[in-house]
Design an enzyme around this catalytic site. Structure first.
Site, PDB file in Angstrom:
ATOM      1  N   HIS A  96      17.244 -35.444 -64.575  1.00  0.00           N
ATOM      2  CA  HIS A  96      16.757 -36.827 -64.383  1.00  0.00           C
ATOM      3  C   HIS A  96      16.068 -37.390 -65.612  1.00  0.00           C
ATOM      4  CE1 HIS A  96      15.666 -40.124 -61.504  1.00  0.00           C
ATOM      5  NE2 HIS A  96      16.772 -39.666 -60.950  1.00  0.00           N
ATOM      6  N   ASP A 132      21.037 -45.013 -52.230  1.00  0.00           N
ATOM      7  CA  ASP A 132      20.814 -46.415 -52.588  1.00  0.00           C
ATOM      8  C   ASP A 132      22.083 -47.113 -53.041  1.00  0.00           C
ATOM      9  OD1 ASP A 132      19.670 -44.399 -54.637  1.00  0.00           O
ATOM     10  OD2 ASP A 132      20.327 -46.063 -55.899  1.00  0.00           O
ATOM     11  N   TRP A 175      11.213 -41.428 -65.327  1.00  0.00           N
ATOM     12  CA  TRP A 175      11.185 -40.926 -63.938  1.00  0.00           C
ATOM     13  C   TRP A 175      12.516 -40.287 -63.596  1.00  0.00           C
ATOM     14  CZ3 TRP A 175      14.133 -42.425 -59.595  1.00  0.00           C
ATOM     15  CH2 TRP A 175      13.755 -41.730 -58.422  1.00  0.00           C
ATOM     16  N   GLU A 193      22.718 -32.333 -64.929  1.00  0.00           N
ATOM     17  CA  GLU A 193      22.859 -33.793 -64.985  1.00  0.00           C
ATOM     18  C   GLU A 193      21.694 -34.467 -65.691  1.00  0.00           C
ATOM     19  OE1 GLU A 193      23.033 -35.505 -61.095  1.00  0.00           O
ATOM     20  OE2 GLU A 193      22.685 -37.525 -61.842  1.00  0.00           O
ATOM     21  N   ARG A 236      29.244 -40.048 -64.945  1.00  0.00           N
ATOM     22  CA  ARG A 236      28.658 -40.343 -63.634  1.00  0.00           C
ATOM     23  C   ARG A 236      28.722 -41.831 -63.276  1.00  0.00           C
ATOM     24  NH1 ARG A 236      26.782 -38.258 -59.648  1.00  0.00           N
ATOM     25  NH2 ARG A 236      24.529 -38.467 -59.728  1.00  0.00           N
ATOM     26  N   GLU A 270      24.903 -42.162 -64.459  1.00  0.00           N
ATOM     27  CA  GLU A 270      24.711 -42.968 -63.243  1.00  0.00           C
ATOM     28  C   GLU A 270      24.047 -44.313 -63.562  1.00  0.00           C
ATOM     29  OE1 GLU A 270      22.250 -40.181 -61.031  1.00  0.00           O
ATOM     30  OE2 GLU A 270      20.615 -41.601 -61.151  1.00  0.00           O
ATOM     31  N   ARG A 286      23.736 -29.809 -54.773  1.00  0.00           N
ATOM     32  CA  ARG A 286      22.730 -30.027 -55.803  1.00  0.00           C
ATOM     33  C   ARG A 286      21.420 -29.458 -55.298  1.00  0.00           C
ATOM     34  NH1 ARG A 286      19.890 -35.688 -57.671  1.00  0.00           N
ATOM     35  NH2 ARG A 286      18.387 -35.042 -56.057  1.00  0.00           N
ATOM     36  N   TYR A 301      10.711 -35.226 -59.099  1.00  0.00           N
ATOM     37  CA  TYR A 301      11.941 -35.910 -58.705  1.00  0.00           C
ATOM     38  C   TYR A 301      12.781 -35.038 -57.775  1.00  0.00           C
ATOM     39  CZ  TYR A 301      16.630 -37.207 -58.320  1.00  0.00           C
ATOM     40  OH  TYR A 301      17.821 -37.502 -57.754  1.00  0.00           O
ATOM     41  N   ASN A 320      18.919 -50.605 -56.989  1.00  0.00           N
ATOM     42  CA  ASN A 320      17.715 -50.073 -56.348  1.00  0.00           C
ATOM     43  C   ASN A 320      16.434 -50.475 -57.087  1.00  0.00           C
ATOM     44  OD1 ASN A 320      16.201 -48.661 -54.553  1.00  0.00           O
ATOM     45  ND2 ASN A 320      16.742 -46.633 -55.316  1.00  0.00           N
ATOM     46  N   GLU A 325      29.401 -37.557 -55.572  1.00  0.00           N
ATOM     47  CA  GLU A 325      28.102 -37.322 -54.924  1.00  0.00           C
ATOM     48  C   GLU A 325      28.133 -37.972 -53.543  1.00  0.00           C
ATOM     49  OE1 GLU A 325      24.857 -38.870 -57.132  1.00  0.00           O
ATOM     50  OE2 GLU A 325      23.346 -38.131 -55.755  1.00  0.00           O
ATOM     51  N   HIS A 338      22.731 -32.998 -51.364  1.00  0.00           N
ATOM     52  CA  HIS A 338      21.440 -32.775 -52.019  1.00  0.00           C
ATOM     53  C   HIS A 338      20.569 -31.835 -51.181  1.00  0.00           C
ATOM     54  CE1 HIS A 338      20.935 -36.560 -54.763  1.00  0.00           C
ATOM     55  NE2 HIS A 338      22.158 -36.110 -54.810  1.00  0.00           N
ATOM     56  N   ASP A 387      19.891 -31.853 -61.279  1.00  0.00           N
ATOM     57  CA  ASP A 387      19.633 -33.138 -61.930  1.00  0.00           C
ATOM     58  C   ASP A 387      18.301 -33.079 -62.671  1.00  0.00           C
ATOM     59  OD1 ASP A 387      19.874 -36.588 -60.689  1.00  0.00           O
ATOM     60  OD2 ASP A 387      19.474 -35.769 -62.680  1.00  0.00           O
ATOM     61  N   HIS A 392      28.247 -41.257 -59.201  1.00  0.00           N
ATOM     62  CA  HIS A 392      26.955 -41.324 -58.511  1.00  0.00           C
ATOM     63  C   HIS A 392      27.206 -41.777 -57.073  1.00  0.00           C
ATOM     64  CE1 HIS A 392      22.767 -43.488 -58.492  1.00  0.00           C
ATOM     65  NE2 HIS A 392      22.646 -42.249 -58.063  1.00  0.00           N
TER      66      HIS A 392
HETATM   67  C1  CS2 Z   1      19.795 -39.421 -58.573  1.00  0.00           C
HETATM   68  C2  CS2 Z   1      19.484 -40.620 -57.734  1.00  0.00           C
HETATM   69  O1  CS2 Z   1      21.563 -39.084 -57.073  1.00  0.00           O
HETATM   70  C3  CS2 Z   1      21.160 -38.862 -58.234  1.00  0.00           C
HETATM   71  O2  CS2 Z   1      21.768 -38.223 -59.086  1.00  0.00           O
HETATM   72  O3  CS2 Z   1      19.671 -39.582 -59.934  1.00  0.00           O
HETATM   73  O4  CS2 Z   1      18.766 -40.177 -56.640  1.00  0.00           O
HETATM   74  C4  CS2 Z   1      18.686 -41.705 -58.424  1.00  0.00           C
HETATM   75  O5  CS2 Z   1      17.392 -41.230 -58.678  1.00  0.00           O
HETATM   76  C5  CS2 Z   1      18.642 -42.934 -57.538  1.00  0.00           C
HETATM   77  O6  CS2 Z   1      19.959 -43.309 -57.259  1.00  0.00           O
HETATM   78  C6  CS2 Z   1      17.906 -44.051 -58.225  1.00  0.00           C
HETATM   79  O7  CS2 Z   1      17.974 -45.217 -57.442  1.00  0.00           O
HETATM   80 MG    MG Z   2      21.046 -38.376 -60.995  1.00  0.00          MG
END
Ligand code: CS2
Ligand code: MG
Length: 403
Positions: free
Chosen positions: A213, A317, A403, A237, A284, A263, A148, A160, A38, A340, A123, A211, A313
């Site tokens: 992140h 994407d 991020w 996470e 992950r 991930e 989540r 995020y 991604n 996920e 999500h 998450d 993960h």
């Molecule tokens: C996230 C994702 O799904 C998750 O746990 O961390 O949305 C992640 O931000 C994206 O896959 C990044 O491309």
């Molecule tokens: Mg994540």
């Protein structure tokens, strides 16, 4: 013996970019693999077209392990997300071919099913606590056992995991990276309130995940883990950026909230310390970014020795091709934790027809030979590539952050 005769890379953008490798053989069988990274898709396209595909032509398609070793050791400049995503795509495509040649779904080749279905999590997100609580309820009504939850933070314009689109949250956008603003203080004050509200509303049963992140320091993550303990999360996470694997020792010392990381990992070396010191509970790493089924199987085997379970993960994407491969892997892997499952849009599902199906919070890969996913090339061609970036994140004083 079956020989690889050709291979090509298909880039399509049904709402977001996906990269797919297609490998052809001289026995009228082909296989496909997800090669999507991604926000850096074209780097993997070039790596495959310039540096991998020329070597594949003429190789024996059944030699999955040898081709993996050839692409890993033969590259010299080892590992990294681009290299390993390219290797992952080749690996998935060769497992797809092997399954088709054997007339079996790939999970049968790995050792058969270890369970009847793959528990997944969705999500839920909202700008406010109230909206997020309501969204979690919708996922429970859809049959999810695990959800989540991510919520907006008062005082921050965006954060995020919170988006206008409630089902197909996909952060890559814009011809240049958009900018988010972050405040750890505001976040640490607000996040625990969400899970207090969720437990008050839905009781103990739903598995709740969150998450972070990559945004906290170890001691901040320790603090959050302690604050969340009363709400018994399934996992917290990416509580820290795990470049420094030893940093998780500080978190582990202070909290029993289960931890999931990985991930963005692309090989076992990113998580060797995390696993052998049992600093995490779930790994992950995914099929598309961590070396395919061949390498993910090694990571899972190492994790099984240390009480660590899989938690692949599965965001939007990662293409349906990766989901098909992941579900075959998850149906087999003995130390399975959770998968996920952010749904793909109807446009994406049409480009990637697949066997897997959702029922009562579980997915099953189906029993079609191979990975159980295909690509409709004609339809894919209707969606040309559009460069898109993941956002970047700054602290309120302008400092660049994760991020
Ligand atoms: C996230 C994702 O799904 C998750 O746990 O961390 O949305 C992640 O931000 C994206 O896959 C990044 O491309
Ligand atoms: Mg994540």
């Amino acid at each position: 013996m079956m020989k690889i005769t050709d291979a090509k890379v298909i880039v399509t953008c049904p709402g977001r970019n996906f990269v797919t490798l297609k490998i052809y053989t001289d026995e009228d069988l082909y296989g496909i693999g997800d090669a999507t990274l991604n926000g850096r898709e074209k780097a993997v396209v070039a790596y495959l077209e310039e540096h991998v595909i020329p070597c594949l032509i003429g190789m024996q398609a059944d030699r999955i392990e040898d081709i993996w070793q050839y692409l890993y050791r033969g590259c010299y400049w080892r590992r990294g997300p681009v290299t390993m995503t390219a290797i992952s795509a080749v690996d998935m495509a060769l497992w797809d071919i092997k399954g088709k040649a054997a007339g079996m779904p790939v999970y049968q080749l790995l050792g058969g099913a270890s369970r009847d279905g793959v528990m997944v999590y969705g999500h839920a997100n909202g700008e406010t606590l109230e909206e997020t609580v309501e969204e979690v309820g919708k996922y429970i009504d859809m049959g999810y056992k695990a959800i989540r939850a991510q919520t907006g933070i008062p005082g921050l314009p965006s954060t995020y995991g919170v988006s206008g689109d409630k089902m197909f949250y996909e952060p890559a956008n814009g011809a240049l990276p958009s900018e988010n603003v972050w405040s750890t203080e505001k976040y640490l004050t607000h996040a625990p309130k969400l899970f207090e509200r969720l437990r008050e509303t839905y009781g103990d049963e739903p598995h709740l995940l969150h998450d972070v992140h990559h945004r906290l320091t170890p001691i901040e993550a320790a603090r959050l883990g302690k604050l969340l303990e009363p709400y018994r999360l399934f996992w917290m996470e990416d509580c820290v950026a795990a470049d420094n694997q030893e940093g998780l020792r500080r978190v582990r010392e202070h909290t029993v909230t289960p931890l999931a990381i990985g991930e963005i990992f692309n090989s076992i070396w990113n998580c060797k310390t995390l696993i052998e010191e049992q600093l995490i509970d779930y790994i992950r790493a995914t099929v598309v970014h961590a070396g395919g089924i061949t390498h993910l199987r090694q990571i899972a085997g190492f994790a099984a020795l240390h009480h660590v379970r899989t938690g692949c993960h599965g965001a939007t994407d990662l293409s349906p091709v990766c989901m098909g491969a992941a579900l075959n892997f998850n149906l087999w892997v003995p130390n399975f934790g959770i998968q996920e499952y952010m749904r793909h849009t109807p446009e994406t599902d049409a480009v990637f027809p697949h066997e897997y199906s959702f029922k009562d919070g579980y997915l099953h890969p189906g029993n079609k030979p191979g990975l159980g996913v295909d690509i409709d090339e004609k339809l894919a061609a209707k969606y040309p590539y559009q460069r898109a970036y993941l956002p970047i994140n700054r602290l309120q004083d302008g400092t660049m952050w994760n991020w």
